[in-house]
Design a protein around this motif. Structure first.
Motif, mmCIF file in Angstrom:
data_model
loop_
_atom_site.group_PDB
_atom_site.id
_atom_site.type_symbol
_atom_site.label_atom_id
_atom_site.label_comp_id
_atom_site.label_asym_id
_atom_site.label_seq_id
_atom_site.Cartn_x
_atom_site.Cartn_y
_atom_site.Cartn_z
ATOM 1 N N ARG A 93 0.885 -1.297 -0.173
ATOM 2 C CA ARG A 93 0.007 0.021 0.037
ATOM 3 C C ARG A 93 0.990 1.026 0.064
ATOM 4 O O ARG A 93 0.476 2.173 -0.522
ATOM 5 C CB ARG A 93 -0.849 0.032 1.152
ATOM 6 C CG ARG A 93 -1.911 -1.091 1.087
ATOM 7 C CD ARG A 93 -3.175 -0.845 2.231
ATOM 8 N NE ARG A 93 -4.067 -1.921 2.664
ATOM 9 C CZ ARG A 93 -4.097 -2.648 3.408
ATOM 10 N NH1 ARG A 93 -3.339 -2.426 4.637
ATOM 11 N NH2 ARG A 93 -4.797 -3.691 3.553
ATOM 12 N N MET A 94 2.074 1.222 0.730
ATOM 13 C CA MET A 94 2.667 2.351 0.555
ATOM 14 C C MET A 94 3.366 2.915 -0.670
ATOM 15 O O MET A 94 3.673 3.983 -0.872
ATOM 16 C CB MET A 94 3.915 2.055 1.747
ATOM 17 C CG MET A 94 4.885 3.390 2.132
ATOM 18 S SD MET A 94 6.196 2.895 3.241
ATOM 19 C CE MET A 94 6.828 1.495 2.500
ATOM 20 N N ASP B 117 2.086 2.736 -3.334
ATOM 21 C CA ASP B 117 1.209 3.286 -4.183
ATOM 22 C C ASP B 117 0.938 4.958 -3.830
ATOM 23 O O ASP B 117 0.190 5.511 -4.499
ATOM 24 C CB ASP B 117 -0.156 2.605 -4.325
ATOM 25 C CG ASP B 117 0.018 1.231 -4.995
ATOM 26 O OD1 ASP B 117 1.041 0.992 -5.751
ATOM 27 O OD2 ASP B 117 -0.687 0.349 -4.751
ATOM 28 N N LYS B 118 1.479 5.129 -2.623
ATOM 29 C CA LYS B 118 1.082 6.365 -2.127
ATOM 30 C C LYS B 118 2.047 7.661 -2.643
ATOM 31 O O LYS B 118 3.393 7.216 -3.130
ATOM 32 C CB LYS B 118 0.904 6.408 -0.564
ATOM 33 C CG LYS B 118 -0.252 5.666 -0.027
ATOM 34 C CD LYS B 118 -0.201 5.751 1.394
ATOM 35 C CE LYS B 118 -1.219 4.782 1.943
ATOM 36 N NZ LYS B 118 -2.726 5.389 1.912
ATOM 37 N N GLU B 119 1.918 8.820 -2.533
ATOM 38 C CA GLU B 119 2.785 10.061 -2.721
ATOM 39 C C GLU B 119 3.867 9.773 -1.636
ATOM 40 O O GLU B 119 3.755 9.332 -0.487
ATOM 41 C CB GLU B 119 2.110 11.261 -2.582
ATOM 42 C CG GLU B 119 1.080 11.401 -3.840
ATOM 43 C CD GLU B 119 1.884 11.648 -5.186
ATOM 44 O OE1 GLU B 119 2.666 12.342 -5.049
ATOM 45 O OE2 GLU B 119 0.827 11.148 -5.844
ATOM 46 N N ALA C 230 3.024 11.195 1.888
ATOM 47 C CA ALA C 230 1.956 10.225 2.521
ATOM 48 C C ALA C 230 2.338 8.969 2.750
ATOM 49 O O ALA C 230 2.146 8.354 3.609
ATOM 50 C CB ALA C 230 0.691 10.069 1.441
ATOM 51 N N GLY C 231 3.252 8.363 2.001
ATOM 52 C CA GLY C 231 4.123 7.298 2.168
ATOM 53 C C GLY C 231 4.775 7.205 3.380
ATOM 54 O O GLY C 231 5.024 6.066 4.234
ATOM 55 N N TYR D 8 2.447 7.058 6.431
ATOM 56 C CA TYR D 8 1.862 5.741 6.441
ATOM 57 C C TYR D 8 2.529 4.553 7.039
ATOM 58 O O TYR D 8 2.371 3.966 7.899
ATOM 59 C CB TYR D 8 1.401 5.484 4.958
ATOM 60 C CG TYR D 8 0.573 4.076 5.089
ATOM 61 C CD1 TYR D 8 -0.847 3.848 5.519
ATOM 62 C CD2 TYR D 8 1.152 2.802 4.733
ATOM 63 C CE1 TYR D 8 -1.458 2.796 5.558
ATOM 64 C CE2 TYR D 8 0.505 1.703 4.620
ATOM 65 C CZ TYR D 8 -0.799 1.557 4.882
ATOM 66 O OH TYR D 8 -1.592 0.239 5.127
#
Length: 124
Positions: free
Chosen positions: A58-59, A61-63, A66-67, A70
């Motif tokens: 999931r991390m 796929d984030k900016e 934000a990663g 997260y």
């Protein structure tokens, strides 16, 4: 889980827990607390490894910002779970703290032994 090596590490961690539990079953007079500790720590280890895999997927796929956030939250969450498991094992008379700790390290031991094995295979 789509990556085959993840399942491989999990199965090796379970195999390590089984082997350690069998040793306690054979050589200790009252093995119940030790086996419960292995089961408790090993099951949490496997679940946290699966959680680590899913949070890493999931991390990615984030900016970037934000990663990072997260990843930090997930790391703190896993550390709180580990601390809770160790506190419960320390306070419970029917669970061995030492074998719980060994169980928590079982997947990590499986990963390191696999990497060491691959290193020796490459040197041949």
């Amino acid at each position: 889980m789509s990556a085959p090596y993840i399942k491989n590490y999990i199965w090796r961690g379970i195999l390590i827990n089984f082997f350690v539990g069998l040793l306690f079953l054979l050589f200790v007079k009252n093995p119940k607390p030790y086996i419960l500790g292995i089961l408790f720590g090993g099951s949490v280890s496997v679940l946290m490894f699966i959680a680590l895999y899913h949070s890493t997927v999931r991390m990615v796929d984030k900016e970037p910002e934000a990663g990072k956030r997260y990843a930090m939250i997930q790391y703190l969450f896993r550390m709180c779970i580990y601390a809770t498991v160790l506190v419960v094992a320390a306070l419970a008379d029917y669970i061995s703290l030492y074998t719980t700790f060994i169980g928590l390290l079982s997947v990590k031991i499986a990963i390191h032994t696999d990497n060491i094995w691959k290193l020796f295979q490459e040197r041949r």
